[in-house]
Design a protein around this motif. Sequence first.
Motif, PDB file in Angstrom:
ATOM      1  N   TYR A 135      23.445 -39.438  -5.148  1.00 49.61           N
ATOM      2  CA  TYR A 135      23.029 -38.311  -4.583  1.00 49.61           C
ATOM      3  C   TYR A 135      23.902 -37.008  -4.788  1.00 49.61           C
ATOM      4  CZ  TYR A 135      21.405 -34.565  -1.581  1.00 49.61           C
ATOM      5  OH  TYR A 135      21.248 -33.274  -1.055  1.00 49.61           O
ATOM      6  N   SER A 136      25.173 -37.142  -4.566  1.00 42.60           N
ATOM      7  CA  SER A 136      26.170 -36.255  -4.759  1.00 42.60           C
ATOM      8  C   SER A 136      26.429 -35.826  -6.167  1.00 42.60           C
ATOM      9  CB  SER A 136      27.470 -36.418  -4.172  1.00 42.60           C
ATOM     10  OG  SER A 136      28.062 -37.685  -4.553  1.00 42.60           O
ATOM     11  N   VAL A 196      23.394 -33.895  -7.292  1.00 41.99           N
ATOM     12  CA  VAL A 196      23.541 -32.576  -6.727  1.00 41.99           C
ATOM     13  C   VAL A 196      24.380 -31.677  -7.497  1.00 41.99           C
ATOM     14  CG1 VAL A 196      24.439 -31.006  -4.566  1.00 41.99           C
ATOM     15  CG2 VAL A 196      22.978 -33.051  -4.277  1.00 41.99           C
ATOM     16  N   SER A 197      25.654 -32.262  -7.769  1.00 46.49           N
ATOM     17  CA  SER A 197      26.510 -31.502  -8.747  1.00 46.49           C
ATOM     18  C   SER A 197      26.023 -31.262 -10.113  1.00 46.49           C
ATOM     19  CB  SER A 197      27.694 -32.379  -8.841  1.00 46.49           C
ATOM     20  OG  SER A 197      27.777 -33.406  -9.723  1.00 46.49           O
ATOM     21  N   GLY A 226      22.852 -30.265 -10.430  1.00 47.94           N
ATOM     22  CA  GLY A 226      22.015 -29.183 -10.072  1.00 47.94           C
ATOM     23  C   GLY A 226      20.363 -29.963 -10.091  1.00 47.94           C
ATOM     24  N   TRP A 244      19.202 -32.261  -7.673  1.00 48.39           N
ATOM     25  CA  TRP A 244      18.817 -32.567  -6.458  1.00 48.39           C
ATOM     26  C   TRP A 244      19.350 -31.549  -5.397  1.00 48.39           C
ATOM     27  CZ3 TRP A 244      19.668 -38.457  -6.655  1.00 48.39           C
ATOM     28  CH2 TRP A 244      18.862 -38.939  -7.603  1.00 48.39           C
ATOM     29  N   ARG A 245      18.411 -31.121  -4.412  1.00 48.24           N
ATOM     30  CA  ARG A 245      19.074 -30.218  -3.217  1.00 48.24           C
ATOM     31  C   ARG A 245      19.196 -30.607  -1.840  1.00 48.24           C
ATOM     32  NH1 ARG A 245      17.702 -25.753  -7.070  1.00 48.24           N
ATOM     33  NH2 ARG A 245      19.726 -25.584  -8.128  1.00 48.24           N
ATOM     34  N   ASP A 246      18.109 -31.540  -1.607  1.00 42.56           N
ATOM     35  CA  ASP A 246      17.966 -31.878  -0.105  1.00 42.56           C
ATOM     36  C   ASP A 246      17.614 -33.543  -0.063  1.00 42.56           C
ATOM     37  OD1 ASP A 246      18.174 -31.491   2.536  1.00 42.56           O
ATOM     38  OD2 ASP A 246      16.377 -30.441   2.492  1.00 42.56           O
ATOM     39  N   ARG A 260      13.864 -31.937  -4.529  1.00 41.49           N
ATOM     40  CA  ARG A 260      14.481 -30.891  -5.485  1.00 41.49           C
ATOM     41  C   ARG A 260      14.742 -29.688  -4.471  1.00 41.49           C
ATOM     42  NH1 ARG A 260      10.592 -29.689  -9.837  1.00 41.49           N
ATOM     43  NH2 ARG A 260      10.643 -31.875 -10.225  1.00 41.49           N
ATOM     44  N   ARG A 261      13.687 -29.474  -3.813  1.00 40.88           N
ATOM     45  CA  ARG A 261      13.688 -28.432  -2.765  1.00 40.88           C
ATOM     46  C   ARG A 261      13.246 -28.688  -1.667  1.00 40.88           C
ATOM     47  NH1 ARG A 261      11.377 -26.608  -7.531  1.00 40.88           N
ATOM     48  NH2 ARG A 261      12.410 -25.016  -8.689  1.00 40.88           N
ATOM     49  N   SER A 262      13.763 -28.143  -0.687  1.00 43.32           N
ATOM     50  CA  SER A 262      13.430 -28.694   0.898  1.00 43.32           C
ATOM     51  C   SER A 262      12.048 -28.472   1.261  1.00 43.32           C
ATOM     52  CB  SER A 262      14.233 -28.232   1.987  1.00 43.32           C
ATOM     53  OG  SER A 262      14.049 -26.596   1.857  1.00 43.32           O
TER      54      SER A 262
END
Length: 111
Positions: A31-32, A35-36, A38, A40-42, A58-60
């Motif tokens: 996951y991290s 996220v790095s 760009g 995935w976000r949540d 991708r967005r909450s």
Amino acid sequence: MAQLVLFADYQRKGRRVFFSREDLAQLLSIYSLQVSRGLWRDYAIDHRSNMAVFSIYRRSQEHPLFSVNKVVLKGDRDANYVLLSRNRQLASSRLLSDIIEVLARQLAVVD
């Protein structure tokens, strides 16, 4: 007169399923990484009667892009991991590392 009620009579009879510390370490490492990049976000973790779910967003405000389900069926000792994307099963394995490999391939959902 007061009636004695045993708490054990009202507890859930099924086995609760949780992600272990090792499971969470593997999931959060991929996951991290995403996220790095760009992508995935949540994320969210849910517990249901016979499964634990790690959902990736991708967005909450949206539905999850992917969800990793840890399922223990009645009579099974070991968990089965299932990777879903928009209610489609992408992979299934007894090992979480197999599911992580599929996620690491940078699966992209096309709208």
